[in-house]
Design a protein around this motif. Sequence first.
Motif, short mmCIF file in Angstrom:
data_model
loop_
_atom_site.label_atom_id
_atom_site.label_comp_id
_atom_site.label_asym_id
_atom_site.label_seq_id
_atom_site.Cartn_x
_atom_site.Cartn_y
_atom_site.Cartn_z
N ASP A 121 6.61 -6.11 0.95
CA ASP A 121 5.41 -6.11 1.53
C ASP A 121 4.65 -7.34 1.67
N PHE A 122 4.75 -8.00 2.86
CA PHE A 122 3.67 -8.90 2.88
C PHE A 122 2.51 -9.33 2.69
N HIS A 123 2.09 -7.94 3.02
CA HIS A 123 0.49 -7.74 2.72
C HIS A 123 -0.54 -7.90 1.51
N LEU A 124 1.04 -7.03 0.69
CA LEU A 124 0.76 -7.22 -0.64
C LEU A 124 0.41 -8.96 -0.73
N LEU A 125 1.46 -9.43 -0.48
CA LEU A 125 1.81 -10.67 -0.65
C LEU A 125 0.27 -11.74 -0.51
#
Length: 337
Positions: free
Chosen positions: A225-229
């Motif tokens: 999950d790139f948004h979470l990162l």
Amino acid sequence: MPTPIRDFIAGRIGGRRAVETIVTSRTFDDVILPPRTRATLDEALSLVRSHELIFTQWGLGERHSTGLGLAFNFAGPPGTGKTICAEAIATALGRKLLSVRYAEMESMWAGETPKNVAAVFRMATEEDAVLFFDEADAIASRRTTGAAQSHQREANTVVNVLLKELEAFNGVVIFATNLAINFDPAFERRIRTHVLFEMPGVEEREKIWQVQIHPAKTPLGDDVDFHLLAERYEVSGGDIKNAVLKAATMAAAEPGVDEIKRIHQWQFERAMDEVVGGKGVMQQSLFSEESNAGDDRVIRAVEAAERRWAKTAQTAVVMAGVGIVLGLVAVMVAMVY
């Protein structure tokens, strides 16, 4: 035409390379920037493209004979895209990039460093290249008033030569720094545009995570999950790049056949934690607050060593011929005993 100074700068003597010629291919599509930074860069590029119109067709070059070059200052934290954008500007203009390593240009011989600086500007003019000084605060730092030490006088001379070359230069030169506060005020006045490279926001960080991954070849786990990162880690693009490579290394080292290996969220998180932790280590003091007494002893020892070195160096410079050799031998014997 090759000269000893130019050969030294270009790395043809002793393997030392102070200037690297880069045929650029990077574009602004290769870097994700905050909107304000990108807008300022677009303005800078517009200045370059309209230079001929303003100073030739509109005749302002006949009224202003010096200071016609375009000097840009890229200022911001490490890893925010300054070098990539310098390459992108060169690509947009269809020119090569001359990337200067100032540390390699500095000479142990008095008076040589200013000559090297002047030679670099001549090279850029001859090759119609964009000139790029990374870590520019080293070359354009504030001059010292009443400089007593030879290295201070040399540093002042370098800044004076730099200012003179900027006045005469008719090309594009980019200075990049993490420490713009150290710039000499006279140097700042010769900068046409200052571009602040800000830390990316959440939206930019998510895009940076995504562009680091090959869309067809990089195997990602379903949990990534790139948004979470991007929300969790407030870091630069350079940090994200390092974390992606670390995570890929972790995944590749996992047991099993390569075909089933994937990069998972936990590996990205662990890699970024290591990157952030490594930066924290570099920012720590070399000595703890509890060792002030030890600090004083170390400082005194270093200062004493510097005085001994300075005295030895002065003696060696005065000597000539055989006297130099004998003097150095005597110093070495004295240090041993």
